[in-house]
Design a protein around this motif. Sequence first.
Motif, PDB file in Angstrom:
ATOM      1  N   ALA A 156     188.635 -23.541  48.044  1.00  0.00           N
ATOM      2  CA  ALA A 156     187.434 -23.825  48.834  1.00  0.00           C
ATOM      3  C   ALA A 156     186.856 -25.112  48.309  1.00  0.00           C
ATOM      4  N   ILE A 161     181.421 -23.722  48.106  1.00  0.00           N
ATOM      5  CA  ILE A 161     181.109 -22.754  47.049  1.00  0.00           C
ATOM      6  C   ILE A 161     179.653 -22.884  46.631  1.00  0.00           C
ATOM      7  N   TRP A 292     186.975 -16.376  46.538  1.00  0.00           N
ATOM      8  CA  TRP A 292     188.002 -16.584  47.552  1.00  0.00           C
ATOM      9  C   TRP A 292     188.998 -15.448  47.423  1.00  0.00           C
ATOM     10  N   LEU A 340     185.207 -18.261  52.177  1.00  0.00           N
ATOM     11  CA  LEU A 340     185.033 -17.446  50.979  1.00  0.00           C
ATOM     12  C   LEU A 340     184.826 -16.002  51.387  1.00  0.00           C
TER      13      LEU A 340
END
Lengths: 353, 344
Positions: A156, A161, A292, A340
């Motif tokens: 990601a 994030i 993730w 995510l």
Amino acid sequence: MNNFFVPSNIRPSCRAGLMLLASAALAGTLAIAGCSKSNNATSSAASGKKMYTICLLPKEKDIPYFTSCAAGARAAAKQLGDVKLIYDGPVHGAATKAAAMIHKWTLQGVNVIAVSPNDPDVLAPAMKRALKKGVHVITWDADGLPGTRQYFVNQASARRIGYTLMDTLAKDIGPHPKGPIAIITATLTAANQNAWIHFIKIRLKKYPGLKLVSIQPSHDDQRRAFQITQHLLQAYPNLKGIIAVSSAAFPGAAEAIKQAGQSGKVQITGLSTPDDMRAYVLNGTVKSVILWNTHALGALTIRVAEALASGKLKPGQKTFNAGPLGIKKIVGHQVLLGPLMVFNKKNIGKYHF
Amino acid sequence: MTATNGMNALHPAGNKNHGTGPAAGPGALKRLASFPWWHEVILAILLICLLTYAGSVAPMFLRPGVQIGLSDRLWNVALLALPMMMIILTGGIDLSVGSTMSLSAVVFALTFTHGAPLWLACVAAVATGLACGFLNGIFVAWVRVHPLIVTLATLAAFRGVAEGISLGRGISGFPPGFQAIAHHNILGLRPEGWLFIAAAAYTAIVLAKAPFGRYLYAIGHNEMAARYSGIPTAKMKLFLYSLSGMAAGAAALFAVARVDTARANLGYGMELKVITAVVFGGVSIFGGRGNIVGVIMGLLLIYETREFISWQWNNDNLISIIIGGLLITSVLLQVALRAGKTAQ
């Protein structure tokens, strides 16, 4: 020139016994060696199909996060059918050992080496040498230096994030969040964590009521995170929330909040595996755990590696067909895994890694 | 001691039973048991077994190109094993070699990044190693603190200083010419390998022929007696610990060149690898006993075992288990042999 050793009084029968013991020890050692399954890169498949040897190198072997990535990688290798997967890494995460492994695989002439570099600088010479010898090198989980890899399988973006962590904490605190919050990180120099914190700070502007009062390092140590959280709770009695951006810090911090009787009053969120956080989610200390899909990360890494070795993945491609994982975007040299996962009370029971 | 005892210079203990050995009783078994090179022979047999097995299951492993390519990880330990062997022969120990490497590496990198020419940075690294070793030597030889305690303290202190002055950061980006010393061969071998071979040959000659060598064994056997016999024990120890530090400084340069990075965690755990190889090679940890042939066999056996397991099974966990098993076997065999000797 007779006696090498200083004489003492041991009977000859003892000697035979010791010899026997020594041979037994040697036999045991050899037995261990013999029992372990050979997965040498040079052995070829019986089917006659072209096999690609792919080496998957984690930052550190035998920690839950990487073990679950490896499980996904193994499943993908099985589905593809033309992949011989070697999963090995340094047990205590020594970067020089990881470099030696890359060097060894280069000498063996494997097809692809997929590296999660625990120290990009240290691994750079070995990765460059592998590329020079015609071995495909990709990175996964964490990126290497420019010029050391062909692709980076990125779980990601740092922005995603950071934003997700901040949004989740604000949502968990409740409507119109207000008050001081803190961040517990791995080390103050960790590149991944610092990138995430950078985006957490940018997103924080969306929540004018919240104020970031402290960023503390935990050195990826659960006990240290526990102590730091205790100190934070004392120093800021009206603390509203904590973001733990290290998977080792998160359970330690949650335990400290639980023991202080602050469950529900101080919100905590962060990155960790569902297995490590299940107890805290079920007892109400933690509302959301973010990560993730580690299985998918391992699987995507193997699929990218196989496509690279077989020539299916060509430079300049904008998307990558990852089979059951779907179509993945390629941005520059990065193959992106996608959204995510947020684990909460409702869904955490379904995930085991 | 006369020239006829050339071999006994390597094994002073061999003198103990002079005159009684062969006369004590007939029998091939007893003569076999009194053979002084058993330990080395056993290590050689184990090594041959390993290489034969390796050759049969993975012939590629024995190719010269592969062996030389893999040897990167041998030379560092080997270079440090020479001074360590001599220190252990005197009954001492140097636990600080890994930390000395780390400090030398950091000093090298900081000197270089602050604009000093490459050669000066290299000299600074070796000088740092020498200074670290000299400090150990002063405490061991003059202040007369036990070497275990002294070097345990400096083990922590040197790495602490390295972490402090580098602020825990890694320093990369050295000139390609410097990196080449760890990646290019001269006459088919890494420069580090040649340095080790030269140093080992010289050490072997000194141990066997020069008074210095005999004094080492004498100190290890009975330091008090050695001192009263006029052996300069303090000076010799000071020299040995300085040498060990200097070797660590040199090893640090090769280690930095290999990974193009100097960081304070360099050489972590090195002291145990070196001591393991020396003790595995038959050098008594109490001093006075052991020789260079055994140490080289020990180094090769551990290194080939490690590399072969990694080559064949790709399993980092397995290596420590098997090396451990090998060490236990060697210890038991040593004890068994000693018991055999006394049966005469």
